[in-house]
Scaffold this motif. Structure first.
Motif, PDB file in Angstrom:
ATOM      1  N   ALA A 170       9.006   0.705  10.564  1.00 44.32           N
ATOM      2  CA  ALA A 170       8.907   2.097  10.120  1.00 44.32           C
ATOM      3  C   ALA A 170       9.943   2.416   9.056  1.00 44.32           C
ATOM      4  CB  ALA A 170       9.064   3.036  11.320  1.00 44.32           C
ATOM      5  N   LEU A 171      11.186   2.033   9.294  1.00 48.12           N
ATOM      6  CA  LEU A 171      12.243   2.330   8.324  1.00 48.12           C
ATOM      7  C   LEU A 171      12.026   1.559   7.033  1.00 48.12           C
ATOM      8  CD1 LEU A 171      14.827   3.811   7.691  1.00 48.12           C
ATOM      9  CD2 LEU A 171      16.123   1.939   8.747  1.00 48.12           C
ATOM     10  N   ARG A 172      11.541   0.338   7.149  1.00 48.62           N
ATOM     11  CA  ARG A 172      11.268  -0.449   5.935  1.00 48.62           C
ATOM     12  C   ARG A 172      10.221   0.248   5.073  1.00 48.62           C
ATOM     13  NH1 ARG A 172       7.696  -4.421   3.947  1.00 48.62           N
ATOM     14  NH2 ARG A 172       6.350  -4.133   5.756  1.00 48.62           N
ATOM     15  N   LEU A 173       9.181   0.773   5.696  1.00 47.45           N
ATOM     16  CA  LEU A 173       8.130   1.459   4.940  1.00 47.45           C
ATOM     17  C   LEU A 173       8.661   2.744   4.308  1.00 47.45           C
ATOM     18  CD1 LEU A 173       5.032   0.972   7.287  1.00 47.45           C
ATOM     19  CD2 LEU A 173       5.582  -0.259   5.167  1.00 47.45           C
ATOM     20  N   VAL A 174       9.535   3.443   5.025  1.00 41.07           N
ATOM     21  CA  VAL A 174      10.148   4.643   4.446  1.00 41.07           C
ATOM     22  C   VAL A 174      10.980   4.272   3.228  1.00 41.07           C
ATOM     23  CG1 VAL A 174      11.852   6.461   4.831  1.00 41.07           C
ATOM     24  CG2 VAL A 174      10.152   5.960   6.598  1.00 41.07           C
ATOM     25  N   MET A 175      11.762   3.199   3.348  1.00 40.33           N
ATOM     26  CA  MET A 175      12.584   2.763   2.221  1.00 40.33           C
ATOM     27  C   MET A 175      11.729   2.330   1.035  1.00 40.33           C
ATOM     28  SD  MET A 175      15.506   0.657   4.348  1.00 40.33           S
ATOM     29  CE  MET A 175      16.396   0.096   2.895  1.00 40.33           C
ATOM     30  N   ALA A 223       3.146   5.864  -2.912  1.00 40.25           N
ATOM     31  CA  ALA A 223       4.335   6.644  -3.258  1.00 40.25           C
ATOM     32  C   ALA A 223       4.576   6.640  -4.765  1.00 40.25           C
ATOM     33  CB  ALA A 223       5.554   6.085  -2.524  1.00 40.25           C
ATOM     34  N   PHE A 224       4.350   5.506  -5.397  1.00 43.01           N
ATOM     35  CA  PHE A 224       4.529   5.383  -6.841  1.00 43.01           C
ATOM     36  C   PHE A 224       3.601   6.346  -7.586  1.00 43.01           C
ATOM     37  CE2 PHE A 224       3.716   3.565 -11.008  1.00 43.01           C
ATOM     38  CZ  PHE A 224       4.950   3.101 -11.432  1.00 43.01           C
ATOM     39  N   LEU A 225       2.324   6.332  -7.225  1.00 45.94           N
ATOM     40  CA  LEU A 225       1.344   7.168  -7.920  1.00 45.94           C
ATOM     41  C   LEU A 225       1.596   8.657  -7.681  1.00 45.94           C
ATOM     42  CD1 LEU A 225      -1.916   5.100  -7.332  1.00 45.94           C
ATOM     43  CD2 LEU A 225      -0.559   5.270  -9.433  1.00 45.94           C
ATOM     44  N   ALA A 234       0.826  -1.205   0.000  1.00 48.75           N
ATOM     45  CA  ALA A 234       0.000   0.000   0.000  1.00 48.75           C
ATOM     46  C   ALA A 234       0.863   1.259   0.000  1.00 48.75           C
ATOM     47  CB  ALA A 234      -0.927  -0.005   1.216  1.00 48.75           C
ATOM     48  N   VAL A 235       1.903   1.256   0.826  1.00 46.81           N
ATOM     49  CA  VAL A 235       2.809   2.400   0.874  1.00 46.81           C
ATOM     50  C   VAL A 235       3.515   2.577  -0.464  1.00 46.81           C
ATOM     51  CG1 VAL A 235       4.970   3.236   1.884  1.00 46.81           C
ATOM     52  CG2 VAL A 235       3.154   2.375   3.363  1.00 46.81           C
ATOM     53  N   VAL A 251      10.436   5.530  -0.640  1.00 50.96           N
ATOM     54  CA  VAL A 251      11.473   6.223  -1.415  1.00 50.96           C
ATOM     55  C   VAL A 251      11.786   5.455  -2.698  1.00 50.96           C
ATOM     56  CG1 VAL A 251      13.844   7.047  -1.412  1.00 50.96           C
ATOM     57  CG2 VAL A 251      12.453   7.284   0.653  1.00 50.96           C
ATOM     58  N   SER A 252      11.923   4.136  -2.586  1.00 54.23           N
ATOM     59  CA  SER A 252      12.203   3.325  -3.765  1.00 54.23           C
ATOM     60  C   SER A 252      11.066   3.406  -4.777  1.00 54.23           C
ATOM     61  CB  SER A 252      12.441   1.866  -3.350  1.00 54.23           C
ATOM     62  OG  SER A 252      12.689   1.057  -4.484  1.00 54.23           O
ATOM     63  N   ALA A 253       9.831   3.345  -4.292  1.00 51.77           N
ATOM     64  CA  ALA A 253       8.679   3.435  -5.190  1.00 51.77           C
ATOM     65  C   ALA A 253       8.579   4.815  -5.821  1.00 51.77           C
ATOM     66  CB  ALA A 253       7.397   3.106  -4.430  1.00 51.77           C
TER      67      ALA A 253
END
Length: 226
Positions: free
Chosen positions: A122-127, A72-74, A67-68, A130-132
């Motif tokens: 939390a950090l995984r979702l941030v990464m 972020a992609f869109l 979902a994250v 950013v990647s997306a």
């Protein structure tokens, strides 16, 4: 000067750019899938399908990550498309600027991975975000540059469909670049996989190198009217 002689150099450059961006997307997706909880950040279709596998271990983590990444992609596609708006002539400088931002985002992922080799939720979702965002921005830039070739660099099912349909219609137009994009996506994932066996941080590094090479290959002047 004929239209073909004036456009051929730009067309060749854009074919190389598309192939290099596809290579970078393959690397980015390989890193995200292996290191960030089995979620794709370029291939949103894949992440959506995986989100439907309710019996998969860690399903809640998978869904939140997907979902994250999708959000972020869109958002990145929208922002990048606004930054490089569609024109009668391609605004190469603006598209190039978007790709520079993609490299910066890939390097942020690398830095975050350096902060923690085993990131918490939390950090995984941030990464993932950013990647997306990097992949969404790249997708928008590539589509602005591709014109009507039917080439995409972060999801190649559409590219393969265009290739097969044109073959059925007896056309080989754009066939070389389409095949190249598909092959380079695989090679990007393969290269990142090999690199991550040495150091996981090399995944986003490979993606950044691919996009940087694409920037260097990008046309220096505006393209022909579409």
């Amino acid at each position: 000067m004929t239209a073909s002689s004036s456009t051929t150099p730009t067309s060749v450059r854009l074919a190389v750019v598309a192939a290099l961006l596809s290579f970078a997307a393959g690397a980015g997706d390989a890193f995200a899938f292996v290191e960030l909880g089995g979620v794709f950040t370029a291939n949103m279709t894949g992440s959506l399908v995986l989100s439907g596998l309710t019996n998969r271990p860690g399903y809640g983590s998978l869904v939140s990550g997907a979902a994250v990444a999708l959000a972020a992609f869109l958002i990145a596609v929208y922002v990048a498309s606004r930054a490089a708006p569609k024109r009668p002539q391609a605004q190469w400088s603006r598209i190039r600027a978007v790709l520079v931002a993609v490299v910066a985002l890939d390097l942020v992922v690398l830095i975050l991975k350096s902060v923690s080799s085993t990131p918490g939720t939390a950090l995984r979702l941030v990464m993932l975000a950013v990647s997306a965002a990097a992949m969404g921005s790249q997708t928008a830039a590539a589509k602005r540059a591709a014109g009507g070739s039917g080439v995409t660099t972060t999801f190649v099912t559409g590219t393969m469909t265009s290739l097969a349909q044109d073959a059925a219609d007896g056309s080989t137009r754009h066939a070389v670049v389409r095949v190249g994009v598909v092959v380079m996506l695989f090679l990007g994932a393969l290269t990142a996989s090999w690199a991550m066996a040495i150091d996981a941080r090399l995944g986003p590094a490979v993606a950044a190198v691919g996009t940087t090479a694409a920037i260097m290959a990008f046309p220096r002047t505006r393209g022909p009217a579409s």
